[in-house]
Scaffold this active site. Structure first.
Site, PDB file in Angstrom:
ATOM      1  N   LYS A  42       7.932  48.725 113.125  1.00  0.00           N
ATOM      2  CA  LYS A  42       9.350  48.739 112.654  1.00  0.00           C
ATOM      3  C   LYS A  42      10.126  48.152 113.772  1.00  0.00           C
ATOM      4  O   LYS A  42      10.929  47.057 113.526  1.00  0.00           O
ATOM      5  CB  LYS A  42       9.665  49.854 112.099  1.00  0.00           C
ATOM      6  CG  LYS A  42       9.159  50.114 110.675  1.00  0.00           C
ATOM      7  CD  LYS A  42       9.372  51.634 110.279  1.00  0.00           C
ATOM      8  CE  LYS A  42       8.591  51.870 108.821  1.00  0.00           C
ATOM      9  NZ  LYS A  42       8.859  53.284 108.568  1.00  0.00           N
ATOM     10  N   GLN A  91      11.047  58.913 110.284  1.00  0.00           N
ATOM     11  CA  GLN A  91       9.676  58.520 109.592  1.00  0.00           C
ATOM     12  C   GLN A  91       9.177  59.939 109.077  1.00  0.00           C
ATOM     13  O   GLN A  91       9.261  60.908 109.628  1.00  0.00           O
ATOM     14  CB  GLN A  91       8.726  58.121 111.020  1.00  0.00           C
ATOM     15  CG  GLN A  91       7.423  57.863 110.567  1.00  0.00           C
ATOM     16  CD  GLN A  91       7.367  56.377 109.607  1.00  0.00           C
ATOM     17  OE1 GLN A  91       8.221  55.525 109.817  1.00  0.00           O
ATOM     18  NE2 GLN A  91       6.529  56.220 108.630  1.00  0.00           N
ATOM     19  N   ASP A  95      16.598  53.824 104.281  1.00  0.00           N
ATOM     20  CA  ASP A  95      15.691  54.442 103.510  1.00  0.00           C
ATOM     21  C   ASP A  95      15.885  54.408 101.888  1.00  0.00           C
ATOM     22  O   ASP A  95      14.958  54.789 101.045  1.00  0.00           O
ATOM     23  CB  ASP A  95      14.928  55.582 104.073  1.00  0.00           C
ATOM     24  CG  ASP A  95      13.590  55.383 104.714  1.00  0.00           C
ATOM     25  OD1 ASP A  95      13.264  54.447 104.589  1.00  0.00           O
ATOM     26  OD2 ASP A  95      13.529  56.315 105.558  1.00  0.00           O
TER      27      ASP A  95
HETATM   28  N1  GUN Z   1       6.580  56.800 105.997  1.00  0.00           N
HETATM   29  C1  GUN Z   1       5.739  56.152 105.303  1.00  0.00           C
HETATM   30  N2  GUN Z   1       6.585  55.057 104.788  1.00  0.00           N
HETATM   31  C2  GUN Z   1       7.942  55.578 105.017  1.00  0.00           C
HETATM   32  C3  GUN Z   1       9.104  54.908 104.704  1.00  0.00           C
HETATM   33  O1  GUN Z   1       9.353  53.951 104.043  1.00  0.00           O
HETATM   34  N3  GUN Z   1      10.290  55.477 105.396  1.00  0.00           N
HETATM   35  C4  GUN Z   1      10.053  56.496 106.060  1.00  0.00           C
HETATM   36  N4  GUN Z   1      11.206  57.326 106.371  1.00  0.00           N
HETATM   37  N5  GUN Z   1       8.838  57.472 106.235  1.00  0.00           N
HETATM   38  C5  GUN Z   1       7.962  56.657 105.841  1.00  0.00           C
END
Ligand code: GUN
Length: 297
Positions: free
Chosen positions: A54, A98, A121
Site C-alpha cells: 500500500k 490494517q 476503507d
Molecule cells: N486487511 C485485509 N484487507 C484489508 C483492508 O482492505 N483494509 C484493512 N483495514 N485491513 C485489511
C-alpha cells in the site's frame, strides 16, 4: 462457451494511472500532496506485506504515504491516541488501520475512532449508513472494485439477478447494497442458505466471497453468467512444493465452460482493492480541500 477472462490487474493498473495523474493535478491546485496514513499493529506476516504494498502504491500515485507501526502489545489507548492525531493532521486525507488487529484490541471501537471523512476503507458505521441511505461517503474498496469490473463489463445492471455469496460487513453487505443501487435484483446467500446451488443458478451476476476454495462449480452457474470471484484461498502444497496454489471460491476452469465472463484468481479482484484505496484517498483529499473530485475516478 468459453468465458472471457475479466482482467482486474489491467483494469487496476489503468485506475492507478488515472489516480496518479489526478493526484499530480491536486498537488498543483493545493500546493500539497494527498496523503494516506496506514497503521499496522503487530508482526502479522501477511499484513506486513499488504502494508508495504500500500505504501509503495501510494507513492507511485503521487501521494504522500505515512506508515505507523505499533508493537503487538500496544494498548488500546496508544492506538486511539495515534488515530486521534491522524484525524487532526491536515496532511492526512485517508486513514487505514490494517486488520486483523491483535486479539486484545477491539476492532469496532478503533474503527469508530477514525474520522468518517478520512475512513477510506469505508468501515465506519457512518459510512455503512451513508451507503445504505444513498449519501456520498466511502465504500469499502473490494466491493467497489467488483462493481467497477461489473459495470465495465455489463454496462447497465438494471433488472439483472445478482447473487452475493457471503454476508461480511467488508464485502458481502456493501456489495449487495451497491448492486441494489444499480437496480439489480439482489439475493445475499450464505452458509445457512437452503439449496445454495439452486439459488446461485438463478443469477446473471454471481459475486463469491465465502473463503471456500473452488466451492462453486459449473453446475452451480447459469449459462452466460458473469462471475466475480473475491475468494483468495491457498490450497495445501503439492508434494515437493513449499507453497500451495492460490485459488478462488470458484472452480475457474470448469466455470469458464458455462460463464460468459469470470475474474481469475490471482489477477482479478485482488489488484482492484489497492487501486480503489488510492482512488478513495484522492476523493477524500478533494472533499477535504473543498474541491469536486474528478468524475473518472
Ligand atoms: N486487511 C485485509 N484487507 C484489508 C483492508 O482492505 N483494509 C484493512 N483495514 N485491513 C485489511
Amino acid at each position: 462457451m468459453t468465458a472471457t477472462r475479466i482482467d482486474g490487474k489491467a483494469f487496476a493498473a489503468r485506475l492507478r494511472e488515472r489516480v496518479g495523474e489526478h493526484a499530480a493535478s491536486f498537488e498543483k491546485a493545493t500546493a500539497r500532496k494527498a496523503g494516506l496514513a496506514v497503521v499496522l499493529v503487530g508482526e502479522d506476516a501477511a499484513s506486513q506485506v499488504y502494508v508495504g504494498a500500500k505504501g509503495k502504491a501510494t507513492l507511485a500515485a503521487n501521494m504522500a504515504s505515512f506508515e505507523h507501526r505499533l508493537p503487538s502489545d500496544a494498548t488500546s489507548e496508544a492506538l486511539m491516541t495515534l488515530v486521534q492525531q491522524l484525524n487532526e493532521d491536515d496532511s492526512v486525507d485517508g486513514i487505514l488501520v490494517q486488520l486483523p488487529l491483535p486479539d486484545h484490541l477491539d476492532e469496532q471501537s478503533i474503527i469508530a475512532a477514525i474520522s468518517p471523512d478520512k475512513d477510506v476503507d469505508g468501515f465506519h458505521v457512518i459510512n455503512a449508513g451513508r451507503l445504505s441511505v444513498g449519501q456520498a461517503g466511502f465504500v469499502p474498496c473490494t466491493p467497489l472494485g467488483c462493481m467497477m469490473l461489473l459495470t465495465d463489463r455489463l454496462g447497465d445492471l438494471s433488472g439483472l439477478e445478482a447473487v452475493v455469496i457471503g454476508r461480511s460487513n467488508i464485502v458481502g453487505k456493501p456489495m449487495a447494497q451497491l448492486l441494489l443501487d444499480a437496480n439489480a435484483t439482489v439475493t445475499i446467500a450464505h452458509s445457512r442458505t437452503k439449496d445454495l446451488a439452486a439459488v446461485v443458478r438463478r443469477a446473471d451476476i454471481v459475486v463469491a466471497a465465502v473463503g471456500r476454495p473452488q466451492m462453486i462449480g459449473k453446475d452451480w452457474l447459469k449459462d452466460g453468467a458473469t462471475v466475480i470471484d473475491v475468494g483468495i484461498n491457498r490450497l495445501p502444497p503439492e508434494p515437493g512444493k513449499e507453497k500451495g496454489k492460490l485459488v478462488g471460491d470458484v472452480a475457474f476452469d470448469e466455470a469458464s465452460e458455462v460463464a460468459a465472463a469470470i475474474t481469475p484468481v490471482p489477477g482479478g479482484v485482488g489488484p482492484m482493492t489497492i487501486a480503489v484505496l488510492l482512488r478513495n484517498t484522492l476523493v477524500a483529499a478533494h472533499r477535504n480541500a473543498g474541491l469536486e473530485a474528478p468524475a473518472d475516478l
